[in-house]
Design a protein around this motif. Structure first.
Motif, PDB file in Angstrom:
ATOM      1  N   ILE A  66       0.860  -1.187   0.000  1.00 45.41           N
ATOM      2  CA  ILE A  66       0.000   0.000   0.000  1.00 45.41           C
ATOM      3  C   ILE A  66       0.893   1.234   0.000  1.00 45.41           C
ATOM      4  CG2 ILE A  66      -1.685   1.323   1.359  1.00 45.41           C
ATOM      5  CD1 ILE A  66      -2.919  -1.247   0.366  1.00 45.41           C
ATOM      6  N   VAL A  67       0.508   2.229  -0.787  1.00 49.96           N
ATOM      7  CA  VAL A  67       1.175   3.534  -0.740  1.00 49.96           C
ATOM      8  C   VAL A  67       0.241   4.523  -0.053  1.00 49.96           C
ATOM      9  CG1 VAL A  67       2.063   5.476  -2.089  1.00 49.96           C
ATOM     10  CG2 VAL A  67       2.614   3.130  -2.764  1.00 49.96           C
ATOM     11  N   ILE A  99       4.121  -4.478   1.955  1.00 52.78           N
ATOM     12  CA  ILE A  99       5.023  -3.331   2.055  1.00 52.78           C
ATOM     13  C   ILE A  99       4.206  -2.047   2.179  1.00 52.78           C
ATOM     14  CG2 ILE A  99       6.806  -1.994   0.867  1.00 52.78           C
ATOM     15  CD1 ILE A  99       7.672  -4.611  -0.482  1.00 52.78           C
ATOM     16  N   LEU A 100       4.537  -1.243   3.163  1.00 54.81           N
ATOM     17  CA  LEU A 100       3.888   0.053   3.356  1.00 54.81           C
ATOM     18  C   LEU A 100       4.874   1.150   2.950  1.00 54.81           C
ATOM     19  CD1 LEU A 100       1.701   1.980   4.308  1.00 54.81           C
ATOM     20  CD2 LEU A 100       2.457   1.613   6.660  1.00 54.81           C
ATOM     21  N   ILE A 101       4.520   1.856   1.885  1.00 58.15           N
ATOM     22  CA  ILE A 101       5.327   2.973   1.387  1.00 58.15           C
ATOM     23  C   ILE A 101       4.588   4.262   1.716  1.00 58.15           C
ATOM     24  CG2 ILE A 101       6.339   4.074  -0.652  1.00 58.15           C
ATOM     25  CD1 ILE A 101       6.377   1.284  -1.979  1.00 58.15           C
ATOM     26  N   ALA A 102       5.275   5.191   2.365  1.00 63.27           N
ATOM     27  CA  ALA A 102       4.635   6.444   2.773  1.00 63.27           C
ATOM     28  C   ALA A 102       5.274   7.631   2.068  1.00 63.27           C
ATOM     29  CB  ALA A 102       4.756   6.627   4.291  1.00 63.27           C
ATOM     30  N   GLY A 103       4.429   8.518   1.564  1.00 61.69           N
ATOM     31  CA  GLY A 103       4.925   9.758   0.978  1.00 61.69           C
ATOM     32  C   GLY A 103       5.436  10.679   2.075  1.00 61.69           C
ATOM     33  N   SER A 104       6.704  11.095   1.964  1.00 59.00           N
ATOM     34  CA  SER A 104       7.284  11.964   2.993  1.00 59.00           C
ATOM     35  C   SER A 104       7.809  13.275   2.421  1.00 59.00           C
ATOM     36  CB  SER A 104       8.422  11.230   3.722  1.00 59.00           C
ATOM     37  OG  SER A 104       9.506  10.991   2.846  1.00 59.00           O
ATOM     38  N   VAL A 127       9.983   5.109   1.960  1.00 61.98           N
ATOM     39  CA  VAL A 127       9.333   6.404   1.734  1.00 61.98           C
ATOM     40  C   VAL A 127       9.393   6.775   0.253  1.00 61.98           C
ATOM     41  CG1 VAL A 127       9.620   7.369   4.047  1.00 61.98           C
ATOM     42  CG2 VAL A 127      11.467   7.634   2.373  1.00 61.98           C
ATOM     43  N   LEU A 128       8.356   7.468  -0.182  1.00 57.84           N
ATOM     44  CA  LEU A 128       8.229   7.966  -1.545  1.00 57.84           C
ATOM     45  C   LEU A 128       8.383   9.484  -1.467  1.00 57.84           C
ATOM     46  CD1 LEU A 128       7.371   7.113  -4.496  1.00 57.84           C
ATOM     47  CD2 LEU A 128       5.030   7.658  -3.796  1.00 57.84           C
TER      48      LEU A 128
END
Length: 325
Positions: A66-67, A99-104, A127-128
């Motif tokens: 998930i993003v 996988i957890l990708i977070a916009g930073s 992080v994205l």
């Protein structure tokens, strides 16, 4: 599955330039990710209950992860505290193997460094980081390399570059991406520009490093795979996640003719929930498909009735919706 394993980049061990040297084993990010929408109440508060219900429905789809806080999450309209809380809530619901990708990304390097650390603490696996763009005239290759290097040097988790020129007016230059790919904590890039030649060139120049390219839109997912991308972060995966995972399966198993037929049916719906109607269109489509899209946060408003009918027609014409919706 063997072919897919062969297509995945190997873990890499690269020495960091400069006085400090360390080894980083890359996180394999191949697969399909929805950049999830943020549900709001009619008073524009984040609706964490509906967020959790959406995530439970996505659990039935073979997504890689998930993003959170990508462009579709309306991150630009959320406070720092809301951005972090959304990531915490998602991490509580999403199993560890996803996988957890977070916009930073923030506009300043200093704020991005701080947000990146906080996103890692909130549970992000990577992080994205979107290109800073407010002063885009001064976002030279040197400025961008300096920005991302400082973020990656201090990030506790791997960094994924994010180029989304439709929103930022700025393409991350090929030379900047190739330079940054040498950093051991920068493992890949989401490219939403749609220039497959450019994507292919970056892959060609970085594949020896294990650098991983993700298509930033479902409209060119097959094309991305054909030049060596390993997956996609696609708005349409919020609505047609199972179909995008099937397209992924067809591509990595080289069933190109069947993949092409499916890709054709995704192009118009994808354009409708991205360029044409944007997040209000995506959220409307989510409502039709049994998810909670709902309200946007102002100044984004809902679709007009004419826009709703046009959006519905696109999904019906491509066989994804029946007329009773």
């Amino acid at each position: 599955m063997l072919l897919r394993a062969l297509l995945r980049p190997c873990a890499r061990a690269v020495c960091s330039p400069g006085p400090r040297s360390y080894v980083h084993t890359a996180l394999d990010i191949s697969g399909i990710y929805p950049p999830i929408a943020t549900p709001f109440t009619d008073r524009e508060q984040v609706d964490y209950g509906r967020l959790e219900e959406n995530l439970q429905k996505y659990a039935d789809v073979p997504l890689r992860g998930i993003v959170v806080q990508g462009s579709n999450g309306e991150y630009a309209y959320l406070s720092r505290e809301e951005r972090l809380e959304v990531v915490r809530k998602v991490r509580q619901v999403v199993p560890k193997e996803k996988i957890l990708i977070a916009g930073s990304g923030c506009e300043s390097t200093r704020a991005t460094v701080a947000m990146t650390r906080e996103m890692a603490e909130a549970g992000a696996d990577a992080v994205l980081v979107v290109t800073p763009c407010y002063y885009r005239g001064r976002m030279t290759i040197s400025a961008l390399v300096n920005h991302y290097t400082k973020v990656a040097d201090t990030s506790p988790v791997p960094v994924i570059l994010y180029s989304v020129p439709a929103n930022t007016g700025l393409d991350l230059p090929v030379d900047a991406a190739v330079t940054l790919a040498q950093h051991p904590n920068i493992i890949g890039m989401k490219d939403s520009g749609g220039d497959v030649t450019r994507m292919g060139l970056i892959i060609h120049k970085t594949q020896h490093l294990g650098f991983q390219m993700l298509s930033g839109s479902a409209g060119f997912l097959l094309a991305g795979y054909s030049v060596g991308a390993v997956g996609g972060i696609c708005a349409l995966a919020n609505v047609l996640g199972a179909q995008l995972c099937e397209l992924e399966r067809l591509c990595v198993s080289a069933q190109w003719q069947t993949a092409r037929t499916l890709q054709y049916r995704l192009i118009e719906p994808n354009a409708a929930v991205t360029r044409r109607f944007g997040i209000p269109g995506l959220k409307q489509a989510m409502d039709w498909f049994g998810l909670h899209g709902g309200h946007c946060r102002s100044p984004l408003g809902p679709l007009t009735e004419q826009e709703r009918q046009e959006l519905k027609k696109v999904f019906m014409d491509n066989g994804w919706l029946q007329s009773h919706h």
